[in-house]
Write an enzyme that holds these catalytic residues in place. Structure first.
Site, PDB file in Angstrom:
ATOM      1  N   LEU A  33       0.881  -1.337   0.176  1.00  0.00           N
ATOM      2  CA  LEU A  33      -0.179  -0.087   0.053  1.00  0.00           C
ATOM      3  C   LEU A  33       1.040   1.252  -0.077  1.00  0.00           C
ATOM      4  O   LEU A  33       2.190   1.350   0.581  1.00  0.00           O
ATOM      5  CB  LEU A  33      -0.771  -0.030   1.235  1.00  0.00           C
ATOM      6  CG  LEU A  33      -1.737  -1.091   1.448  1.00  0.00           C
ATOM      7  CD1 LEU A  33      -2.686  -0.899   2.536  1.00  0.00           C
ATOM      8  CD2 LEU A  33      -2.698  -1.454   0.038  1.00  0.00           C
ATOM      9  N   GLY A  42      -1.601   6.380  -2.855  1.00  0.00           N
ATOM     10  CA  GLY A  42      -3.137   6.253  -3.506  1.00  0.00           C
ATOM     11  C   GLY A  42      -4.000   5.343  -3.009  1.00  0.00           C
ATOM     12  O   GLY A  42      -4.966   5.720  -2.979  1.00  0.00           O
ATOM     13  N   HIS A  43      -3.584   4.262  -2.547  1.00  0.00           N
ATOM     14  CA  HIS A  43      -4.326   3.315  -1.829  1.00  0.00           C
ATOM     15  C   HIS A  43      -5.081   4.096  -0.718  1.00  0.00           C
ATOM     16  O   HIS A  43      -6.275   3.982  -0.371  1.00  0.00           O
ATOM     17  CB  HIS A  43      -3.573   2.028  -1.338  1.00  0.00           C
ATOM     18  CG  HIS A  43      -3.240   1.131  -2.349  1.00  0.00           C
ATOM     19  ND1 HIS A  43      -1.718   1.066  -2.616  1.00  0.00           N
ATOM     20  CD2 HIS A  43      -3.794   0.369  -3.121  1.00  0.00           C
ATOM     21  CE1 HIS A  43      -1.654   0.210  -3.550  1.00  0.00           C
ATOM     22  NE2 HIS A  43      -2.592  -0.199  -3.905  1.00  0.00           N
ATOM     23  N   GLN A  70      -8.760   5.903 -10.564  1.00  0.00           N
ATOM     24  CA  GLN A  70      -8.660   6.080 -12.022  1.00  0.00           C
ATOM     25  C   GLN A  70      -7.295   5.770 -12.439  1.00  0.00           C
ATOM     26  O   GLN A  70      -7.353   5.681 -13.765  1.00  0.00           O
ATOM     27  CB  GLN A  70      -8.874   7.515 -12.142  1.00  0.00           C
ATOM     28  CG  GLN A  70     -10.559   7.824 -11.855  1.00  0.00           C
ATOM     29  CD  GLN A  70     -10.816   9.322 -12.295  1.00  0.00           C
ATOM     30  OE1 GLN A  70      -9.992  10.128 -11.979  1.00  0.00           O
ATOM     31  NE2 GLN A  70     -11.986   9.474 -12.879  1.00  0.00           N
ATOM     32  N   GLN A  95      -9.822  -0.813 -15.525  1.00  0.00           N
ATOM     33  CA  GLN A  95     -10.364  -1.729 -14.681  1.00  0.00           C
ATOM     34  C   GLN A  95     -11.512  -0.531 -14.108  1.00  0.00           C
ATOM     35  O   GLN A  95     -12.588  -1.646 -13.714  1.00  0.00           O
ATOM     36  CB  GLN A  95      -9.149  -1.707 -13.769  1.00  0.00           C
ATOM     37  CG  GLN A  95      -9.761  -2.463 -12.437  1.00  0.00           C
ATOM     38  CD  GLN A  95      -8.700  -2.758 -11.451  1.00  0.00           C
ATOM     39  OE1 GLN A  95      -8.032  -3.905 -11.538  1.00  0.00           O
ATOM     40  NE2 GLN A  95      -8.691  -1.927 -10.460  1.00  0.00           N
ATOM     41  N   MET A 100       1.632   7.202  -8.419  1.00  0.00           N
ATOM     42  CA  MET A 100       2.152   6.413  -7.100  1.00  0.00           C
ATOM     43  C   MET A 100       1.544   4.664  -7.572  1.00  0.00           C
ATOM     44  O   MET A 100       0.665   4.612  -8.274  1.00  0.00           O
ATOM     45  CB  MET A 100       1.505   6.563  -6.123  1.00  0.00           C
ATOM     46  CG  MET A 100       1.944   7.701  -5.587  1.00  0.00           C
ATOM     47  SD  MET A 100       1.201   8.218  -4.036  1.00  0.00           S
ATOM     48  CE  MET A 100       1.797   9.828  -3.661  1.00  0.00           C
ATOM     49  N   SER A 101       2.403   3.736  -7.405  1.00  0.00           N
ATOM     50  CA  SER A 101       2.116   2.599  -7.975  1.00  0.00           C
ATOM     51  C   SER A 101       2.948   1.711  -7.012  1.00  0.00           C
ATOM     52  O   SER A 101       4.136   1.964  -6.670  1.00  0.00           O
ATOM     53  CB  SER A 101       2.413   2.258  -9.533  1.00  0.00           C
ATOM     54  OG  SER A 101       2.684   0.833  -9.533  1.00  0.00           O
ATOM     55  N   SER A 102       2.354   0.375  -6.872  1.00  0.00           N
ATOM     56  CA  SER A 102       3.125  -0.540  -6.001  1.00  0.00           C
ATOM     57  C   SER A 102       4.365  -1.188  -6.836  1.00  0.00           C
ATOM     58  O   SER A 102       5.438  -1.503  -6.197  1.00  0.00           O
ATOM     59  CB  SER A 102       2.349  -1.661  -5.669  1.00  0.00           C
ATOM     60  OG  SER A 102       0.993  -1.530  -4.968  1.00  0.00           O
TER      61      SER A 102
HETATM   62  P1  AMP Z   1      -3.724  -2.368  -6.658  1.00  0.00           P
HETATM   63  O1  AMP Z   1      -3.288  -2.541  -5.472  1.00  0.00           O
HETATM   64  O2  AMP Z   1      -2.715  -1.760  -7.425  1.00  0.00           O
HETATM   65  O3  AMP Z   1      -4.449  -3.396  -7.237  1.00  0.00           O
HETATM   66  O4  AMP Z   1      -4.459  -1.037  -6.740  1.00  0.00           O
HETATM   67  C1  AMP Z   1      -5.807  -1.089  -5.841  1.00  0.00           C
HETATM   68  C2  AMP Z   1      -6.501  -0.003  -6.025  1.00  0.00           C
HETATM   69  O5  AMP Z   1      -5.820   1.395  -5.753  1.00  0.00           O
HETATM   70  C3  AMP Z   1      -7.147   0.117  -7.473  1.00  0.00           C
HETATM   71  O6  AMP Z   1      -8.476   0.732  -7.471  1.00  0.00           O
HETATM   72  C4  AMP Z   1      -6.074   1.146  -8.047  1.00  0.00           C
HETATM   73  O7  AMP Z   1      -6.709   1.774  -9.174  1.00  0.00           O
HETATM   74  C5  AMP Z   1      -5.964   2.089  -6.870  1.00  0.00           C
HETATM   75  N1  AMP Z   1      -4.599   2.804  -7.072  1.00  0.00           N
HETATM   76  C6  AMP Z   1      -3.485   2.338  -7.259  1.00  0.00           C
HETATM   77  N2  AMP Z   1      -2.736   3.187  -7.401  1.00  0.00           N
HETATM   78  C7  AMP Z   1      -3.278   4.669  -7.328  1.00  0.00           C
HETATM   79  C8  AMP Z   1      -2.936   6.000  -7.406  1.00  0.00           C
HETATM   80  N3  AMP Z   1      -1.730   6.341  -7.889  1.00  0.00           N
HETATM   81  N4  AMP Z   1      -3.879   6.808  -6.964  1.00  0.00           N
HETATM   82  C9  AMP Z   1      -4.915   6.483  -6.814  1.00  0.00           C
HETATM   83  N5  AMP Z   1      -5.628   5.155  -6.790  1.00  0.00           N
HETATM   84  C10 AMP Z   1      -4.538   4.143  -7.090  1.00  0.00           C
END
Ligand code: AMP
Length: 282
Positions: A29, A32-33, A144, A149, A180-182
């Site tokens: 997490l 963003g999450h 978004q 998705q 932001m991204s994991s």
């Molecule tokens: P994930 O853990 O990557 O499957 O993401 C879980 C949720 O968090 C999904 O609905 C993603 O779209 C959202 N999410 C991931 N990165 C971001 C971000 N940078 N900003 C907003 N939401 C995010």
């Protein structure tokens, strides 16, 4: 905060909860999450975050095994954010032996991510439908950042009459623009600098749109050029999976932008695949 490790525990907890918002995640997490959690808390009395790296949405050559799983950090972040429960099931519990079921949304998954990751959205819909049935939330929050998705899940909820409101949440970015991204944690310093061309390309497309350009192919060309401009990072490979300007509802490529549109990019920097998008004319 309650940590629920089995479907049975989750159902028992849910039966005692009130109006509930679900935030489905794969863990690792970041802020963003947590912005989705904050949005969930605005919609409901209680918030449940699911943390599950779903095997069925990864292709055979994708990064399922190396996907980060820092569950103790995730639990601490959820606790600090005031989350009521975390559902962290084992894959064996989610997918017991027996006939499998998939949900196909073919009108929306033949393009973009669906085209480059065959079977990905069948897996996403499968796990989200299971989470919807197990958790039975009134609201579910999706970012978004994963635009397709969000669109697919919204359409699935509508098509299959899930009594769940899908709440879209804006993309959170680092100060320099990187979404932001994991998966960002896989990037070396140079790769991260190279990856910045993704958000730069999207912002450039947005500025160009704001200056009056409405021909989608021009925006696509501008984005491609920006992505391929290596600057002093020629030693860091970036390969483009797709650059597109699509209708936010149908996800079909646009020619003339005469309503809302989404610019989408997927690119690989080293072994790390990144996606990002901006909405135009929102
Ligand atoms: P994930 O853990 O990557 O499957 O993401 C879980 C949720 O968090 C999904 O609905 C993603 O779209 C959202 N999410 C991931 N990165 C971001 C971000 N940078 N900003 C907003 N939401 C995010």
């Amino acid at each position: 905060m309650t940590v629920l490790r089995t479907i049975e525990e989750c159902r028992a907890w849910r039966a005692r909860a009130g109006v509930l918002a679900l935030v489905p995640t794969m863990g690792a997490l970041h802020a963003g999450h947590l912005s989705l959690v904050a949005e969930a808390q605005r919609h409901a009395h209680q918030t449940l975050v699911s943390v599950f790296v779903n095997p069925t949405q990864f292709g055979p050559r994708e990064d399922f095994n190396r996907y980060p799983r820092p569950i103790e950090d995730d639990l601490a972040l959820c606790q600090n954010a005031g989350v009521d429960a975390v559902f962290n099931p084992a894959a064996d519990d989610m997918y017991s032996a027996g006939p499998r079921a998939f949900i196909d949304m073919p009108d929306l998954t033949g393009v973009l991510e669906g085209k480059h990751r065959p079977g990905h959205f069948q897996g996403v819909c499968q796990v989200v439908a299971k989470l919807f049935n197990i958790v039975q939330p009134q609201v579910a929050c999706f970012g978004q950042k994963d635009f397709q998705q969000l669109r697919v899940i919204t359409a699935m909820a509508e098509a299959l009459n899930f009594p769940i409101r899908i709440a879209p949440c804006p993309t959170l970015r680092e100060a320099d623009g990187l979404a932001m991204s994991s998966r960002n944690r896989f990037l070396t310093t140079d790769q991260r600098a190279r990856a910045l061309s993704i958000s730069r390309a999207l912002f450039f497309a947005m500025e160009t749109f704001d200056s009056g350009v409405r021909v989608a192919s021009r925006l696509v060309t501008i984005m491609q050029r920006t992505l391929l401009d290596v600057g002093n990072l020629g030693h860091v490979p970036l390969s483009i999976d797709y650059v597109a300007c699509v209708d936010p509802l149908t996800l079909k490529p646009m020619e003339q932008i005469d309503g809302p549109a989404v610019c989408c990019i997927a690119a690989r920097v080293g072994d790390t695949r990144l996606i990002d998008n901006v909405v135009l004319g929102a």
